[in-house]
Motif scaffolding. Structure first.
Motif, PDB file in Angstrom:
ATOM      1  N   GLY A 181       0.127 -21.518 -31.244  1.00  0.00           N
ATOM      2  CA  GLY A 181       0.553 -22.481 -30.231  1.00  0.00           C
ATOM      3  C   GLY A 181       0.316 -23.911 -30.676  1.00  0.00           C
ATOM      4  O   GLY A 181       1.151 -24.790 -30.457  1.00  0.00           O
ATOM      5  N   GLU A 182      -0.829 -24.148 -31.320  1.00  0.00           N
ATOM      6  CA  GLU A 182      -1.142 -25.498 -31.807  1.00  0.00           C
ATOM      7  C   GLU A 182      -0.199 -25.899 -32.937  1.00  0.00           C
ATOM      8  O   GLU A 182       0.240 -27.053 -33.008  1.00  0.00           O
ATOM      9  N   GLN A 183       0.143 -24.941 -33.792  1.00  0.00           N
ATOM     10  CA  GLN A 183       1.091 -25.242 -34.865  1.00  0.00           C
ATOM     11  C   GLN A 183       2.479 -25.566 -34.303  1.00  0.00           C
ATOM     12  O   GLN A 183       3.186 -26.431 -34.832  1.00  0.00           O
ATOM     13  N   GLN A 184       2.853 -24.876 -33.233  1.00  0.00           N
ATOM     14  CA  GLN A 184       4.142 -25.183 -32.617  1.00  0.00           C
ATOM     15  C   GLN A 184       4.133 -26.588 -32.023  1.00  0.00           C
ATOM     16  O   GLN A 184       5.112 -27.333 -32.146  1.00  0.00           O
ATOM     17  N   MET A 185       3.034 -26.958 -31.370  1.00  0.00           N
ATOM     18  CA  MET A 185       2.899 -28.328 -30.864  1.00  0.00           C
ATOM     19  C   MET A 185       3.046 -29.335 -31.993  1.00  0.00           C
ATOM     20  O   MET A 185       3.721 -30.368 -31.862  1.00  0.00           O
ATOM     21  N   LEU A 186       2.388 -29.035 -33.119  1.00  0.00           N
ATOM     22  CA  LEU A 186       2.440 -29.940 -34.270  1.00  0.00           C
ATOM     23  C   LEU A 186       3.856 -30.045 -34.822  1.00  0.00           C
ATOM     24  O   LEU A 186       4.320 -31.147 -35.156  1.00  0.00           O
TER      25      LEU A 186
END
Length: 236
Positions: free
Chosen positions: A139-144
């Motif tokens: 999820g954090e990578q998608q935000m990034l």
């Protein structure tokens, strides 16, 4: 802002898209739904110049881009956030964001302003700005990946399967942020999704792509009430 007219696309001798048409107006969210292998990602990559149409035209912001190279399309500030996130895993969060702005030639002050803008949208990225991107959750990578795309101040952004591989809770958060970004930046958005319910619930209009053919389109709210659409895509 975007107009795709009657394009055919091939991989070698195999045809992937057949006479496909769709368009995106200013300040609207358009979703493209369809099963896996329907041709959704092929369509996005063709718009971005990765694939070249054998027939038809693609127009962005009044310019023909069907035969334009990908790097020049990016320079026109059409941003594509690919399926599977594809962050630079061995670079820090901050360096990933800076890479997203490479085409804009920002001054130091402008770069800092854009970084702060992204950190305001995604506070978690500010907390993790020194962390290696590859060590973050999906999820954090998608935000990034989304924030990196927004660093170039796009005129339009296209999301390819933003919910892929994410937990339901994170999916809800992701789509809320997509709406927030659209409202804040006042730019049109294209969402390509297998999660038809989420895509249609936040979009103004929806196109249905199946086996390389556009099978229909309409206002998202109306399509969500259609018995045929409910049965085929919404589990109803």
């Amino acid at each position: 802002m975007l107009k795709v007219e009657n394009i055919d696309v091939y991989y070698g001798k195999v045809q992937a898209l057949y006479d496909v048409c769709f368009e995106v107006g200013e300040n609207e969210i358009v979703s493209i739904i369809g099963s896996n292998g329907a041709g959704k990602s092929t369509l996005m990559k063709t718009i971005m110049g990765v694939n070249k149409p054998a027939k038809g035209t693609i127009e962005f912001n009044g310019e023909q881009i069907g035969s334009v190279k990908t790097n020049l399309i990016v320079g026109k500030r059409l941003v594509y956030i690919p399926e599977g996130r594809e962050v630079f895993p061995k670079m820090s969060v901050k360096d990933n964001l800076v890479m997203g702005a490479y085409s804009r030639k920002y001054s130091s002050a402008e770069m800092n302003r854009k970084l702060e803008e992204m950190f305001e949208i995604y506070p978690r990225l500010k907390e993790r700005q020194s962390q290696l991107a590859g060590s973050m959750s999906g999820g954090e990578q998608q935000m990034l990946a989304i924030a990196r795309g927004l660093m170039s101040e796009p005129k339009m952004v296209m999301y390819d399967e933003p919910s892929l591989g994410l937990s339901p809770l994170i999916v809800d958060e992701m789509f809320e942020t997509i709406v927030k970004v659209k409202q804040t930046m006042k730019i049109p958005v294209v969402i390509v999704e297998q999660n038809a319910f989420m895509a249609m619930s936040i979009s103004d209009r929806t196109y249905i792509l199946e086996n390389g053919h556009m099978k229909g389109s309409g206002a998202s709210k109306e399509l969500m009430d259609s018995p045929e659409i409910k049965k085929a895509y919404l589990g109803g």
